[in-house]
Design a protein around this motif. Structure first.
Motif, PDB file in Angstrom:
ATOM      1  N   MET A 175      46.923 -19.811   7.774  1.00 49.47           N
ATOM      2  CA  MET A 175      47.454 -20.622   8.859  1.00 49.47           C
ATOM      3  C   MET A 175      48.768 -21.251   8.413  1.00 49.47           C
ATOM      4  N   LYS A 176      49.609 -21.523   9.387  1.00 45.91           N
ATOM      5  CA  LYS A 176      50.828 -22.296   9.166  1.00 45.91           C
ATOM      6  C   LYS A 176      51.244 -22.845  10.507  1.00 45.91           C
ATOM      7  N   GLY A 177      52.226 -23.749  10.505  1.00 49.36           N
ATOM      8  CA  GLY A 177      52.651 -24.292  11.785  1.00 49.36           C
ATOM      9  C   GLY A 177      53.692 -25.371  11.651  1.00 49.36           C
ATOM     10  N   THR A 178      53.799 -26.158  12.728  1.00 49.60           N
ATOM     11  CA  THR A 178      54.761 -27.254  12.765  1.00 49.60           C
ATOM     12  C   THR A 178      54.195 -28.403  13.583  1.00 49.60           C
ATOM     13  N   TYR A 179      54.711 -29.588  13.285  1.00 45.57           N
ATOM     14  CA  TYR A 179      54.470 -30.764  14.120  1.00 45.57           C
ATOM     15  C   TYR A 179      55.809 -31.155  14.723  1.00 45.57           C
ATOM     16  N   LEU A 180      55.821 -31.412  16.017  1.00 46.82           N
ATOM     17  CA  LEU A 180      57.003 -31.966  16.651  1.00 46.82           C
ATOM     18  C   LEU A 180      56.863 -33.475  16.557  1.00 46.82           C
ATOM     19  N   MET A 181      57.845 -34.104  15.887  1.00 47.23           N
ATOM     20  CA  MET A 181      57.795 -35.546  15.677  1.00 47.23           C
ATOM     21  C   MET A 181      59.069 -36.175  16.222  1.00 47.23           C
ATOM     22  N   GLU A 182      58.927 -37.413  16.617  1.00 48.57           N
ATOM     23  CA  GLU A 182      60.064 -38.173  17.134  1.00 48.57           C
ATOM     24  C   GLU A 182      60.382 -39.308  16.170  1.00 48.57           C
ATOM     25  N   ILE A 183      61.660 -39.439  15.845  1.00 47.39           N
ATOM     26  CA  ILE A 183      62.123 -40.603  15.094  1.00 47.39           C
ATOM     27  C   ILE A 183      62.292 -41.702  16.134  1.00 47.39           C
ATOM     28  N   LEU A 184      61.440 -42.714  16.092  1.00 46.53           N
ATOM     29  CA  LEU A 184      61.369 -43.695  17.181  1.00 46.53           C
ATOM     30  C   LEU A 184      62.655 -44.496  17.361  1.00 46.53           C
ATOM     31  N   LYS A 185      63.350 -44.791  16.294  1.00 43.33           N
ATOM     32  CA  LYS A 185      64.563 -45.613  16.395  1.00 43.33           C
ATOM     33  C   LYS A 185      65.676 -44.912  17.177  1.00 43.33           C
ATOM     34  N   THR A 186      65.767 -43.581  17.006  1.00 43.55           N
ATOM     35  CA  THR A 186      66.871 -42.840  17.626  1.00 43.55           C
ATOM     36  C   THR A 186      66.436 -41.901  18.753  1.00 43.55           C
ATOM     37  N   GLY A 187      65.154 -41.595  18.818  1.00 49.45           N
ATOM     38  CA  GLY A 187      64.669 -40.633  19.801  1.00 49.45           C
ATOM     39  C   GLY A 187      64.872 -39.192  19.376  1.00 49.45           C
ATOM     40  N   LYS A 188      65.422 -38.984  18.182  1.00 50.72           N
ATOM     41  CA  LYS A 188      65.654 -37.626  17.674  1.00 50.72           C
ATOM     42  C   LYS A 188      64.318 -36.936  17.419  1.00 50.72           C
ATOM     43  N   LEU A 189      64.235 -35.656  17.833  1.00 48.55           N
ATOM     44  CA  LEU A 189      63.037 -34.863  17.588  1.00 48.55           C
ATOM     45  C   LEU A 189      63.243 -34.023  16.339  1.00 48.55           C
ATOM     46  N   ILE A 190      62.218 -33.971  15.500  1.00 45.39           N
ATOM     47  CA  ILE A 190      62.275 -33.134  14.303  1.00 45.39           C
ATOM     48  C   ILE A 190      61.050 -32.232  14.269  1.00 45.39           C
ATOM     49  N   GLU A 191      61.226 -31.046  13.706  1.00 42.31           N
ATOM     50  CA  GLU A 191      60.142 -30.091  13.563  1.00 42.31           C
ATOM     51  C   GLU A 191      59.702 -30.110  12.108  1.00 42.31           C
ATOM     52  N   VAL A 192      58.542 -30.676  11.857  1.00 41.26           N
ATOM     53  CA  VAL A 192      58.023 -30.838  10.500  1.00 41.26           C
ATOM     54  C   VAL A 192      57.151 -29.626  10.164  1.00 41.26           C
ATOM     55  N   GLN A 193      57.439 -28.994   9.046  1.00 41.38           N
ATOM     56  CA  GLN A 193      56.721 -27.793   8.638  1.00 41.38           C
ATOM     57  C   GLN A 193      55.331 -28.122   8.098  1.00 41.38           C
ATOM     58  N   ILE A 194      54.348 -27.353   8.565  1.00 41.09           N
ATOM     59  CA  ILE A 194      53.007 -27.370   7.981  1.00 41.09           C
ATOM     60  C   ILE A 194      52.979 -26.147   7.059  1.00 41.09           C
ATOM     61  N   PRO A 195      52.779 -26.345   5.755  1.00 37.47           N
ATOM     62  CA  PRO A 195      52.862 -25.214   4.837  1.00 37.47           C
ATOM     63  C   PRO A 195      51.778 -24.178   5.103  1.00 37.47           C
ATOM     64  N   GLU A 196      52.114 -22.924   4.829  1.00 38.83           N
ATOM     65  CA  GLU A 196      51.124 -21.862   4.981  1.00 38.83           C
ATOM     66  C   GLU A 196      50.004 -22.055   3.965  1.00 38.83           C
ATOM     67  N   PHE A 197      48.761 -21.903   4.423  1.00 40.39           N
ATOM     68  CA  PHE A 197      47.621 -22.007   3.521  1.00 40.39           C
ATOM     69  C   PHE A 197      46.636 -20.885   3.800  1.00 40.39           C
ATOM     70  N   GLN A 198      45.904 -20.532   2.754  1.00 43.42           N
ATOM     71  CA  GLN A 198      44.968 -19.411   2.810  1.00 43.42           C
ATOM     72  C   GLN A 198      43.584 -19.882   3.235  1.00 43.42           C
ATOM     73  N   LEU A 199      42.904 -19.033   3.966  1.00 47.76           N
ATOM     74  CA  LEU A 199      41.508 -19.245   4.343  1.00 47.76           C
ATOM     75  C   LEU A 199      40.725 -18.084   3.731  1.00 47.76           C
ATOM     76  N   ILE A 200      39.973 -18.376   2.669  1.00 51.02           N
ATOM     77  CA  ILE A 200      39.271 -17.328   1.923  1.00 51.02           C
ATOM     78  C   ILE A 200      37.812 -17.731   1.779  1.00 51.02           C
ATOM     79  N   ALA A 201      36.916 -16.895   2.317  1.00 52.47           N
ATOM     80  CA  ALA A 201      35.487 -17.156   2.204  1.00 52.47           C
ATOM     81  C   ALA A 201      35.052 -16.892   0.776  1.00 52.47           C
ATOM     82  N   THR A 202      34.462 -17.885   0.166  1.00 51.20           N
ATOM     83  CA  THR A 202      33.944 -17.726  -1.198  1.00 51.20           C
ATOM     84  C   THR A 202      32.435 -17.573  -1.086  1.00 51.20           C
ATOM     85  N   ILE A 203      31.984 -16.354  -1.268  1.00 47.39           N
ATOM     86  CA  ILE A 203      30.572 -16.033  -1.120  1.00 47.39           C
ATOM     87  C   ILE A 203      29.997 -15.745  -2.499  1.00 47.39           C
ATOM     88  N   PHE A 204      28.984 -16.511  -2.857  1.00 46.32           N
ATOM     89  CA  PHE A 204      28.358 -16.337  -4.173  1.00 46.32           C
ATOM     90  C   PHE A 204      26.955 -15.787  -3.998  1.00 46.32           C
TER      91      PHE A 204
END
Length: 128
Positions: free
Chosen positions: A97-126
């Motif tokens: 999975m990976k993605g982004t959050y759309l965030m607003e800087i409240l003082k200026t109203g500027k929108l920023i796209e914050v990266q969600i790092p890619e991470f692995q989903l691996i079933a560990t079956i013992f």
């Protein structure tokens, strides 16, 4: 655990395979992930929207987007953090999975796209 920082906002993700809730024979794998969002910038930010890409080795790409995270749109002042836990189901025991959050800087109203790092989903079956 993986992390990424965008304009002073750090996102860390830690994943767990939920074997007790999974059924590999039925191609059902459950994962949870804990997200920590830390505001290391000097300004207050508000999380408005989320966008996720879920890649399942046994299925097509899924896009999930919407308002906030788990029903909230947290506001983080400088030095504050927000944590939440969510999850996803895969048809295979391998994905990412990976993605982004759309965030607003409240003082200026500027929108920023914050990266969600890619991470692995691996079933560990013992086998016992």
């Amino acid at each position: 655990m993986v992390s990424a920082t965008t304009e002073g906002v750090k996102v860390t993700v830690d994943t767990t395979y939920q074997a007790d809730f999974s059924n590999p024979q039925q191609h059902h794998y459950v994962f949870t992930y804990k997200v920590t969002i830390e505001n290391h910038s000097s300004t207050t930010v508000k999380l408005l929207k989320r966008y996720w890409e879920i890649h399942d080795a046994g299925d097509d790409l899924k896009i999930v987007q919407g308002e906030g995270v788990v029903g909230r749109q947290p506001i983080l002042e400088s030095g504050q953090h927000h944590e939440y836990v969510s999850g996803c189901n895969l048809k295979s025991g391998l994905g990412k999975m990976k993605g982004t959050y759309l965030m607003e800087i409240l003082k200026t109203g500027k929108l920023i796209e914050v990266q969600i790092p890619e991470f692995q989903l691996i079933a560990t079956i013992f086998d016992n």
